[in-house]
Design an enzyme around this catalytic site. Structure first.
Site, PDB file in Angstrom:
ATOM      1  N   LYS A  90       0.830  -1.203   0.000  1.00  0.00           N
ATOM      2  CA  LYS A  90       0.000   0.000   0.000  1.00  0.00           C
ATOM      3  C   LYS A  90       0.870   1.260   0.000  1.00  0.00           C
ATOM      4  CE  LYS A  90      -1.765   2.464   3.352  1.00  0.00           C
ATOM      5  NZ  LYS A  90      -1.599   3.814   2.766  1.00  0.00           N
TER       6      LYS A  90
ATOM      7  N   GLU B 256      10.934   0.927   9.683  1.00  0.00           N
ATOM      8  CA  GLU B 256      11.914   1.970   9.411  1.00  0.00           C
ATOM      9  C   GLU B 256      11.214   3.283   9.693  1.00  0.00           C
ATOM     10  OE1 GLU B 256      13.626   4.830   7.940  1.00  0.00           O
ATOM     11  OE2 GLU B 256      13.530   3.959   5.934  1.00  0.00           O
TER      12      GLU B 256
ATOM     13  N   CYS C 271      13.884  10.624   6.099  1.00  0.00           N
ATOM     14  CA  CYS C 271      14.008  10.141   7.474  1.00  0.00           C
ATOM     15  C   CYS C 271      15.445  10.260   7.970  1.00  0.00           C
ATOM     16  CB  CYS C 271      13.523   8.709   7.569  1.00  0.00           C
ATOM     17  SG  CYS C 271      14.218   7.672   6.279  1.00  0.00           S
TER      18      CYS C 271
ATOM     19  N   GLU D  86      11.525  15.241  15.156  1.00  0.00           N
ATOM     20  CA  GLU D  86      11.604  15.200  13.700  1.00  0.00           C
ATOM     21  C   GLU D  86      10.669  16.249  13.104  1.00  0.00           C
ATOM     22  OE1 GLU D  86      10.078  11.643  11.576  1.00  0.00           O
ATOM     23  OE2 GLU D  86      12.009  11.663  10.564  1.00  0.00           O
TER      24      GLU D  86
END
Ligand code: NAI
Ligand code: MG
Length: 493
Positions: A197, A271, A305, A402
């Site tokens: 997906k 991840e 990331c 982040e």
């Protein structure tokens, strides 16, 4: 886009000339008005009967509408993948399986231009990135893992490697095609079948890949690509007939997934986020380091990331480095993602832009000094100027959390021990960078940094042969390289 011109004309440091626009042509890409679900080798209507829009974040125009898969659709895809696994794929000789993967790799190369345009239209990233990085690296992953398919017993000698079954794979919006390749290629090479997906804001390149897969004559059901948002992803995660979950995305959803599969037989690789430190020592070649830092955080709008979102610069050269950074920042061209001169494209979604704005506000409230470039931004679409914060404290949220945008927090240090402690002082541990002229310092730093990847005198370099993955809240499991085969295998003795 008209604003490109004004961007370059407004440059503080160089107003004498500007690049003429060099837009890539949209007409080289075919995007359907509507996409169904790719299940069992065919395009199938969603039983939800629902479709949702995917837009171009650079101008907010609708590009297409894609099907929303509900639980029944997810089940259909898993059943197709299971049948293909039991009846065809696991029985096929590894050499034959490899031929299909090689074929997909070649077809991705053949359609590289179209895929790059689609990637930039749907996700907002500069065409230079999608053309020179995302698409070729995606093809390389298929080539690389195709090569392993019939050599697994050499990869794991005396271990009798066995496939797992059906892999459920959920990917994010920052590298849509590349993440699909990272996930599909090793799964197929190890003899598993797939339900994948893509993210809801960037489904189009994965759907183009589905067309390629259909054209490649891969047996029906070996790869199923279904679209939808979080609920669709959650339905994949909880489906009882899935053997392995591979997820890339936010740490928040990673934790939800880990809870959902606790106590089941499902294997997982996650991840997740990062807050990479890029460290410049006074003995580093400073111009090269500045270029690397710029590439490390502003590349792909900071939607990475492993982006180098924290810069630690040794105090003795801090002033000099900050000045160089600001100068270089001013020369970055923000604008139309399809323009070949563009350095920074559009922010992927309104929601992500709001998150970035929230952090800009937090940074200022925390007392950091904000510097943004003076470029004009297009009126429509989602945009953010490249920004840096100085006077940042280690405990500030902009140095801990982040942001996932073109925002760099600059901190200083005096000694090696100090910077190692500061760099490691984060819940994440995905990547880091070290800039120094001294080889021994590189080895000392890389040994002591708690990060999955440490780049030395470079940043954001990827290769299919090299494993990638994190420590701590950045997740677990490795993708890429020989290590990337492991999460898709049971090793029996
Ligand atoms: P997200 O983690 O919600 O989305 C990633 C994928 O997971 C998408 O395909 C989404 O549909 C799916 N998903 C969402 N909820 C799910 C659930 N409960 N179960 C299964 N699948 C689910 O990320 P989002 O909201 O788009 O971005 C939020 C933040 O996450 C960003 O600001 C960034 O900090 C981080 N992020 C990190 C990425 C990375 O590469 N590590 C990629 C994307 C986002
Ligand atoms: Mg989109």
């Amino acid at each position: 886009m008209a604003t490109r011109k004004s961007n370059t004309l407004k440059l503080k440091f160089d107003t004498s000339w500007s690049y003429a626009p060099a837009p890539e042509s949209k007409s080289a890409a075919t995007i359907n008005k509507q996409y169904d679900l790719f299940i069992n080798g065919a395009w199938q209507k969603p039983s939800s009967k629902k479709y949702f829009d995917t837009i171009n974040p650079a101008n907010e125009e609708k590009l297409s509408e894609v099907a929303e898969a509900n639980e029944a659709d997810v089940n259909k895809a898993v059943v197709a993948a299971r049948n293909a696994y039991e009846k065809v794929w696991r029985k096929m000789s590894a050499k034959e399986r490899a031929k299909y993967i090689f074929r997909i790799a070649r077809m991705v190369q053949e359609k590289a231009r179209e895929l790059a345009i689609i990637e930039s239209l749907d996700g907002g990233k500069p065409i230079r990135e999608s053309r020179d990085f995302d698409v070729p690296t995606a093809a390389n992953h298929f080539f690389y893992y195709a090569g392993w398919a019939d050599k697994l017993e050499y990869a794991f000698p005396n271990r009798n490697p066995q496939s797992l079954g059906v892999a459920g794979q959920i990917i994010p919006w920052n590298f849509p095609l590349l993440m699909a390749a990272w996930k599909i290629a090793p799964a197929l090479a190890t003899g598993n079948t797939v339900v994948l997906k893509p993210a809801e804001t960037t489904p189009l390149s994965a759907l183009k890949l589905a067309e390629i897969i259909q054209e490649s004559d891969l047996p029906p059901g070996v790869v199923n690509i279904i679209t939808g948002a979080g609920a669709t992803g959650a339905a994949i995660v909880k489906h009882p007939d899935i053997n392995k979950i591979a997820f890339t995305g936010s740490t928040e959803v990673g934790k939800i997934i880990q809870k959902a599969i606790a106590g089941t037989h499902k294997k997982a690789t996650l991840e997740l986020g990062g807050k990479a430190a890029n460290i410049i020592f006074e003995d580093a070649p400073l111009d090269q380091a500045v270029e690397g830092v710029i590439n490390g955080i502003f590349f792909n709008q900071g939607h990475v990331c492993c982006a180098g979102s924290r810069l630690y610069v040794q105090e003795s050269v801090a002033k000099q480095v900050i000045k160089k950074l600001k100068d270089r920042l001013e020369s970055l061209i923000v604008g139309d993602p399809l323009d070949k001169n563009t350095d920074i494209g559009a922010i992927n979604s309104k929601q992500q832009l709001e998150t970035i704005h929230k952090y800009l506000k937090i940074g200022k409230q925390e007392g950091a000094e904000m510097y943004e470039t003076s470029c004009a931004l297009p009126r429509k679409g989602f945009w953010c100027r490249p920004t840096l914060f100085t006077n940042v404290a280690q405990s500030n949220r902009i140095a801990q959390e982040e942001i996932f945008g073109p925002v760099l927090a600059v901190l200083t240090f005096r000694t090696e021990d100090e910077v190692i402690e500061k760099a490691n002082n984060t819940p994440y541990g995905l990547s880091a960078g070290v800039w120094t002229d001294k080889g021994s310092k590189i080895f000392n730093m890389t040994r002591r940094m708690r990060a999955g990847v440490v780049w030395a005198n470079t940043f954001n370099k990827f290769d299919p042969t090299s494993p990638f993955g994190g420590y701590k809240e950045s997740g677990f499991g490795r993708e890429g390289g020989l290590h990337g085969l492991l999460p898709y295998l049971n090793l029996a003795n």
